[in-house]
Design an enzyme around this catalytic site. Structure first.
Site, PDB file in Angstrom:
ATOM      1  CG  ASP A   1      -2.055   1.013   1.088  1.00  0.00           C
ATOM      2  OD1 ASP A   1      -3.213   0.581   0.959  1.00  0.00           O
ATOM      3  OD2 ASP A   1      -1.770   2.233   1.097  1.00  0.00           O
ATOM      4  CB  ILE A   2       0.884   4.213  -2.227  1.00  0.00           C
ATOM      5  CG1 ILE A   2       1.993   5.068  -2.784  1.00  0.00           C
ATOM      6  CG2 ILE A   2      -0.352   5.036  -1.928  1.00  0.00           C
ATOM      7  CD1 ILE A   2       1.684   5.637  -4.166  1.00  0.00           C
TER       8      ILE A   2
ATOM      9  CG  ASN B   1     -12.065  -0.312   3.913  1.00  0.00           C
ATOM     10  OD1 ASN B   1     -12.400  -0.734   5.019  1.00  0.00           O
ATOM     11  ND2 ASN B   1     -10.872   0.206   3.678  1.00  0.00           N
TER      12      ASN B   1
ATOM     13  CD  GLN C   1     -14.901  -0.069  -2.608  1.00  0.00           C
ATOM     14  OE1 GLN C   1     -16.091  -0.208  -2.322  1.00  0.00           O
ATOM     15  NE2 GLN C   1     -14.310  -0.781  -3.551  1.00  0.00           N
TER      16      GLN C   1
ATOM     17  CG  HIS D   1      -8.706  -2.859  -2.553  1.00  0.00           C
ATOM     18  ND1 HIS D   1      -9.678  -2.091  -3.166  1.00  0.00           N
ATOM     19  CD2 HIS D   1      -8.356  -2.190  -1.433  1.00  0.00           C
ATOM     20  CE1 HIS D   1      -9.878  -0.999  -2.458  1.00  0.00           C
ATOM     21  NE2 HIS D   1      -9.102  -1.031  -1.400  1.00  0.00           N
TER      22      HIS D   1
ATOM     23  CG  HIS E   1      -6.949  -2.614   3.067  1.00  0.00           C
ATOM     24  ND1 HIS E   1      -6.160  -1.500   2.830  1.00  0.00           N
ATOM     25  CD2 HIS E   1      -8.140  -2.352   2.481  1.00  0.00           C
ATOM     26  CE1 HIS E   1      -6.859  -0.607   2.144  1.00  0.00           C
ATOM     27  NE2 HIS E   1      -8.065  -1.091   1.926  1.00  0.00           N
TER      28      HIS E   1
HETATM   29  P1  AMP Z   1      -9.743   1.661   0.184  1.00  0.00           P
HETATM   30  O1  AMP Z   1      -9.845   2.935   0.963  1.00  0.00           O
HETATM   31  O2  AMP Z   1     -10.162   0.429   0.954  1.00  0.00           O
HETATM   32  O3  AMP Z   1     -10.426   1.769  -1.167  1.00  0.00           O
HETATM   33  O4  AMP Z   1      -8.193   1.434  -0.055  1.00  0.00           O
HETATM   34  C1  AMP Z   1      -7.486   1.994  -1.112  1.00  0.00           C
HETATM   35  C2  AMP Z   1      -6.031   1.872  -0.739  1.00  0.00           C
HETATM   36  O5  AMP Z   1      -5.271   2.006  -1.917  1.00  0.00           O
HETATM   37  C3  AMP Z   1      -5.537   2.930   0.244  1.00  0.00           C
HETATM   38  O6  AMP Z   1      -5.020   2.298   1.413  1.00  0.00           O
HETATM   39  C4  AMP Z   1      -4.454   3.671  -0.554  1.00  0.00           C
HETATM   40  O7  AMP Z   1      -3.350   4.051   0.253  1.00  0.00           O
HETATM   41  C5  AMP Z   1      -4.068   2.627  -1.590  1.00  0.00           C
HETATM   42  N1  AMP Z   1      -3.508   3.153  -2.822  1.00  0.00           N
HETATM   43  C6  AMP Z   1      -3.994   4.163  -3.588  1.00  0.00           C
HETATM   44  N2  AMP Z   1      -3.222   4.340  -4.677  1.00  0.00           N
HETATM   45  C7  AMP Z   1      -2.237   3.407  -4.602  1.00  0.00           C
HETATM   46  C8  AMP Z   1      -1.113   3.083  -5.424  1.00  0.00           C
HETATM   47  N3  AMP Z   1      -0.853   3.745  -6.573  1.00  0.00           N
HETATM   48  N4  AMP Z   1      -0.283   2.085  -5.036  1.00  0.00           N
HETATM   49  C9  AMP Z   1      -0.534   1.408  -3.894  1.00  0.00           C
HETATM   50  N5  AMP Z   1      -1.573   1.650  -3.085  1.00  0.00           N
HETATM   51  C10 AMP Z   1      -2.406   2.656  -3.418  1.00  0.00           C
END
Ligand code: AMP
Ligand code: ZN
Length: 115
Positions: free
Chosen positions: A30-31, A86, A93, A99, A101
């Site tokens: 996760d970024i 989420n 979400q 996806h 976590h």
């Molecule tokens: P959600 O809030 O459950 O939809 O989670 C989305 C997740 O994606 C968040 O934890 C972000 O930090 C992660 N995210 C968004 N863009 C990227 C990316 N380019 N690479 C890796 N993780 C990302």
């Protein structure tokens, strides 16, 4: 799907730190990590959430979850982890491509499930 950040990661248009890949899913860092270790396990097929999934999607998600259990030790999650999906607005979400976590590498605090 166009304009989906996770589809772009899956097809290589956007770089990621990839830890695992097979025909059904990728596992990336996760970024914006919210624990010492924070991975995203992303099914390769685009669908937004549980509400949108087909029966085949559900079978494949089950296979992905089993694989997550198998590779968890190689991700440094041998001591346990939290598994979160989420869904939708109230679930906070932010990326509309289902996806999972995986959070670990430390003892986690209880999430704020209450108001
Ligand atoms: P959600 O809030 O459950 O939809 O989670 C989305 C997740 O994606 C968040 O934890 C972000 O930090 C992660 N995210 C968004 N863009 C990227 C990316 N380019 N690479 C890796 N993780 C990302
Ligand atoms: Zn997508």
């Amino acid at each position: 799907m166009e304009d989906c950040i996770f589809c772009k990661i899956i097809n290589g248009e956007i770089p990621s730190h990839k830890f695992y890949e097979d025909d059904l899913m990728i596992v990336i860092a996760d970024i914006a990590p919210k624990a010492n270790k924070h991975y995203l396990a992303i099914p390769k097929k685009h669908y937004k959430s549980f509400t949108d999934m087909t029966g085949d999607d559900a079978v494949n998600l089950g296979k992905c979850i089993k694989k997550v259990g198998e590779i968890a030790p190689s991700l440094g999650l041998e001591n346990g982890f939290r598994f979160v999906i989420n869904q939708g607005e109230d679930g906070m979400q932010t990326v509309p491509h289902l996806h999972m976590h995986l959070l670990g590498g430390q003892k986690l605090n209880e999430p704020n499930y209450n108001k």
